[in-house]
Design an enzyme around this catalytic site. Structure first.
Site, PDB file in Angstrom:
ATOM      1  N   HIS A  79       0.830  -1.212   0.000  1.00  0.00           N
ATOM      2  CA  HIS A  79       0.000   0.000   0.000  1.00  0.00           C
ATOM      3  C   HIS A  79       0.862   1.258   0.000  1.00  0.00           C
ATOM      4  O   HIS A  79       0.518   2.261  -0.636  1.00  0.00           O
ATOM      5  CB  HIS A  79      -0.941   0.011   1.201  1.00  0.00           C
ATOM      6  N   HIS A 262      -9.188  -2.340  -5.270  1.00  0.00           N
ATOM      7  CA  HIS A 262      -8.114  -2.561  -4.311  1.00  0.00           C
ATOM      8  C   HIS A 262      -7.114  -3.581  -4.843  1.00  0.00           C
ATOM      9  O   HIS A 262      -5.897  -3.438  -4.609  1.00  0.00           O
ATOM     10  CB  HIS A 262      -8.656  -3.035  -2.960  1.00  0.00           C
ATOM     11  N   ASP A 266      -3.085  -3.185  -5.231  1.00  0.00           N
ATOM     12  CA  ASP A 266      -2.051  -4.144  -4.827  1.00  0.00           C
ATOM     13  C   ASP A 266      -1.094  -4.458  -5.980  1.00  0.00           C
ATOM     14  O   ASP A 266       0.121  -4.594  -5.774  1.00  0.00           O
ATOM     15  CB  ASP A 266      -2.694  -5.440  -4.343  1.00  0.00           C
ATOM     16  N   HIS A 289      -0.845 -11.516  -4.182  1.00  0.00           N
ATOM     17  CA  HIS A 289       0.530 -11.068  -3.958  1.00  0.00           C
ATOM     18  C   HIS A 289       1.570 -12.045  -4.505  1.00  0.00           C
ATOM     19  O   HIS A 289       2.565 -11.622  -5.104  1.00  0.00           O
ATOM     20  CB  HIS A 289       0.767 -10.815  -2.471  1.00  0.00           C
ATOM     21  N   HIS A 367      36.646  16.808 -45.459  1.00  0.00           N
ATOM     22  CA  HIS A 367      36.863  15.439 -44.983  1.00  0.00           C
ATOM     23  C   HIS A 367      36.125  14.484 -45.901  1.00  0.00           C
ATOM     24  O   HIS A 367      34.894  14.384 -45.862  1.00  0.00           O
ATOM     25  CB  HIS A 367      36.357  15.304 -43.537  1.00  0.00           C
TER      26      HIS A 367
END
Length: 464
Positions: A79, A262, A266, A289, A367
């Site tokens: 969080h 939510h 996460d 998770h 050149h």
């Protein structure tokens, strides 16, 4: 999305109890220098060890993401990290006098509010995005979990959850612009099903959990005796639910799909452990998770695979760190020897400069007439001027110093540079400065191809 790195203007603190440990702690966000990233510091432990917010430091995924380094453990970091990503902050030191950030109301909104109160400060370095260039996929067939990252020049997320519950139907949430995170996602609270609650207590988790920091979903019929038991478990005089099934204590949801939002929160927090802001379209079906972290490891592995061949990205539409006039104020060079048109990245260890090669360069008529090729010594001069900007950035008063090139080693020219090419020069310190002398590695690219490289030694001399 922001192009410059950001930190906060001043320190700011929040206090409260940790969700799983039940230990009260004060968490202080502090400004940090460019390329610092996110780091936690346990100031309550001997030596005040620092824990990098890195997916390789994840040690536990029991209902939250826990990281550990040098014997210091930080519980439930997701969080906190989601708030930092949601505000597009890059460099923050997070000091804790306990093992776990305060759970607050179970969302990220109070972290967002505190960080906004501290003020956002733009830093003089570009964000080091990792732009996902190929399809990345993670699947857990047993739990029917899938996450995918698709190439996109932005950061967007879509999440689907499905708990096979009559209380929560299948829900979707999406975030099309990370700048909308504070308003659309940050206040969405963590949640738990009633059938999980007692098991979590028995696992010695959610010691700090109560109805002020989590939504409890009543997914089965409960009688008065069970409600009394739950009240005792949650240290409340009484709990209730209006219907046979619903939300304990009839807490009002912020959104009908607050649970899916939510879960998106996460995902944002867990993917912060990759260690760099990313550009991708993230699709997540029933994430958790453990899956988020496994997915983050796959993306980090892809970053490491590409790191050896990483070419600085140049978007001419983005404002430079230094334009041609600002470069002229720092370097003494003038036409025809002012070689660098822009500085697009600058931090304490590296610099990226741009040289637009045109047919009007003064060296082309003499050149290889009829076959114009940028001389190698002029490529090296442009590289050295880019490095000179880096060397001057190490002192607070660069106008009082001369940056001199005093040594060249391992110089190679890999490909001809022609009119119309845009050369991207990157110089990095390879040793700390000692007595005004510093070593750098320089490389020049056209497109994705290395055209020149050299190790350089520079001297910083004070003007008399």
């Amino acid at each position: 999305m922001n192009t410059k790195q950001q930190t906060i203007q001043k320190a700011v603190s929040v206090s409260g109890v940790g969700l799983h440990t039940g230990v009260s702690a004060t968490m202080t966000f502090l400004p940090a220098p460019t390329n610092h990233g996110y780091k936690f510091q346990r100031i309550d432990l001997p030596g005040q060890p620092v824990v990098d917010a890195d997916v390789d430091n994840v040690v536990d995924l029991s209902r939250g993401t826990t990281i550990e380094q040098s014997g210091a453990r930080i519980h439930t970091v997701e969080h906190t990290l989601a708030a930092l990503v949601g505000l597009q902050l890059d460099n923050i030191l997070i000091q804790l006098d306990g093992p776990e950030p305060p759970i607050m109301d179970g969302s990220s909104i109070q972290f967002i509010d505190a960080l906004r109160d501290a003020g956002i400060e733009e830093q003089n370095a570009t964000r080091n995005y990792f732009e996902v260039s190929e399809y990345v996929h993670y699947r857990n067939a047993e739990k029917d979990i899938e996450l995918a990252a698709l190439p996109l020049n932005d950061y967007r997320l879509t999440v689907m959850v499905d708990y096979n519950s009559r209380v929560i139907s299948s829900q979707h949430a999406y975030l099309n612009d990370i700048s909308q995170f504070p308003e659309q996602i940050a206040n969405c609270r963590t949640f738990v099903f009633l059938h999980e609650l007692e098991a979590l207590f028995k696992q010695n988790l959610i010691k700090g959990g109560d109805l002020t920091n989590a939504i409890v979903i009543v997914d089965r019929e409960v009688n008065d005796g069970e409600l009394d038991y739950l009240a005792d478990l949650l240290h409340k005089p009484k709990v209730s639910v209006n219907k046979q099934e619903g939300i304990l204590n009839n807490i009002q949801l912020h959104y009908p799909n607050e649970m899916a939002r939510h879960k998106l929160l996460d995902v944002v927090g867990d993917l912060a452990l990759i260690g760099r802001p990313i550009k991708a379209q993230i699709l997540a079906a029933r994430p958790g998770h453990a899956a988020n972290v496994a997915f983050a490891k796959k993306i980090k592995k892809l970053i490491q695979k590409n790191a050896a061949n990483q070419v600085p990205q140049y978007d001419p539409k983005q404002p430079p760190v230094l334009d041609v006039n600002q470069i002229a104020n720092l370097l003494p060079h003038r036409y025809p020897f002012q070689m660098i048109d822009k500085i697009i990245a600058l931090d304490e260890n590296s610099v990226v400069g741009i040289k637009n090669v045109t047919m009007n360069e003064p060296f082309f008529p003499g050149h290889f007439p009829g076959n114009p090729v940028m001389p190698g010594v002029m490529q090296l001069e442009a590289m050295a001027q880019t490095g000179g900007i880096l060397v001057l950035s190490t002192v607070p008063d660069p106008e009082n110093y001369w940056p001199f090139l005093v040594g060249i080693e391992n110089c190679r020219f890999r490909r001809n540079v022609l009119p119309g090419d845009t050369v991207i020069f990157k110089c990095e310190f390879t040793s700390p400065m000692k007595r005004g002398i510093v070593k750098m590695q320089g490389r020049g690219y056209v497109g994705n191809q290395l055209v020149c490289e050299a190790d350089m030694i520079a001297s910083l001399v004070k003007k008399k």
